[in-house]
Design an enzyme around this catalytic site. Structure first.
Site, PDB file in Angstrom:
ATOM      1  N   SER A  94       1.295 -19.846  22.154  1.00 22.74           N
ATOM      2  CA  SER A  94       0.363 -20.830  22.718  1.00 22.74           C
ATOM      3  C   SER A  94       1.131 -21.794  23.638  1.00 22.74           C
ATOM      4  O   SER A  94       1.737 -21.351  24.600  1.00 22.74           O
ATOM      5  CB  SER A  94      -0.368 -21.545  21.578  1.00 22.74           C
ATOM      6  OG  SER A  94      -1.543 -22.190  22.035  1.00 22.74           O
ATOM      7  N   MET A  95       1.124 -23.102  23.366  1.00 17.92           N
ATOM      8  CA  MET A  95       1.895 -24.019  24.198  1.00 17.92           C
ATOM      9  C   MET A  95       3.346 -23.574  24.310  1.00 17.92           C
ATOM     10  O   MET A  95       3.985 -23.713  25.372  1.00 17.92           O
ATOM     11  CB  MET A  95       1.842 -25.441  23.647  1.00 17.92           C
ATOM     12  CG  MET A  95       2.636 -26.441  24.486  1.00 17.92           C
ATOM     13  SD  MET A  95       2.969 -28.044  23.697  1.00 17.92           S
ATOM     14  CE  MET A  95       4.402 -27.622  22.687  1.00 17.92           C
TER      15      MET A  95
END
Length: 255
Positions: A94-95
């Site tokens: 994700s991030m």
């Protein structure tokens, strides 16, 4: 956000569950927004003795709880450049995938040693417009609304909402991480000369298989995509398959 039962080197950026100085390659794992090194407990055992597994220790969490929770690509890249004593690969979820990608681009601009492979997970291509996902725009919301969206998206157990002291520690981290994401701009740079492997959950509404396919445009080397079962937070349930793919991906360049 409890710390791993692990070792941390003096540079403070990398936490190792098991130091493996004889391993020919190091894998450094980047956390998702609001996450910390504890996400990757168990990865050293899964990947085996030929891979030294480190987790990126971002400021403001775990052992670095006293530091402002800033996300600074330049400082992270400098830590990599100063500690790269062997071939290494990056994994980010994700991030963490976007952050790892930006670290690779910063290292290239600085003329530093690049990783042998970039593994991205649960993250749409860097140049995909943001705004429609449940995790987009969270930094602009009041605390209660931000936390409610995180619970709905599966990024936070509902029981945590009753833990006032824990929330007091976590909120600045969420603000910093989602602030970085909400202002992220891929810009216009050439593709990186690093192979990319993408992992995507079959039921992930935040990073769909077609979204992940777009990472192919950001490398001049090979690109592969692996669809695994699960939603956005599929790592634990698919660790065996993910670790096998990682070992295959980094086995060639360091043989």
């Amino acid at each position: 956000m409890s710390p791993m039962n692990s070792h941390i080197l003096p540079d403070k950026w990398f936490v190792y569950q098991e130091l493996r100085p004889e391993a020919p390659v190091r894998l450094v794992c980047f956390p998702y927004a609001g996450g910390a090194t504890a996400i990757y407990t168990g990865w050293a055992a899964a990947l085996g003795p030929d891979v030294e597994v480190a987790a990126l220790a971002l400021p403001g969490r775990e052992r670095r709880i006293g530091e402002p929770p800033d996300v600074e690509v330049e400082r992270i890249a400098a830590a990599f450049a100063s500690t790269a004593d062997r071939p290494y690969a990056l994994f980010g979820h994700s991030m963490g995938a976007l952050l790892a990608f930006e670290v690779v681009r910063r290292l290239r601009r600085d003329g530093a040693q690049l990783p042998v492979h970039l593994f991205v997970s649960g993250c749409p291509r860097p140049d995909q417009p943001r705004g429609d996902d449940i995790f987009d725009g969270l930094s602009k919301l009041p605390d209660d609304a931000m936390l409610e969206r995180l619970v709905r998206g599966g990024g936070l157990p509902a029981s945590v909402l009753d833990e006032a002291e824990l929330l007091e520690l976590m909120l600045p981290v969420y603000r910093a991480d989602f602030g970085w994401l909400d202002t992220y701009d891929c810009g216009d740079e050439p593709p990186v000369p690093v192979p990319i492997t993408a992992f995507v959950g079959s039921d992930d509404a935040s990073a769909r298989p077609e979204d992940m396919a777009g990472w192919a445009a950001h490398t001049t080397e090979s690109f592969t995509r692996h669809i695994v079962s699960g939603g956005h937070f599929f790592l634990d349930d698919n660790l065996d398959a993910i670790s096998r793919t990682i070992r295959a991906g980094i086995g060639g360049p360091v043989a």
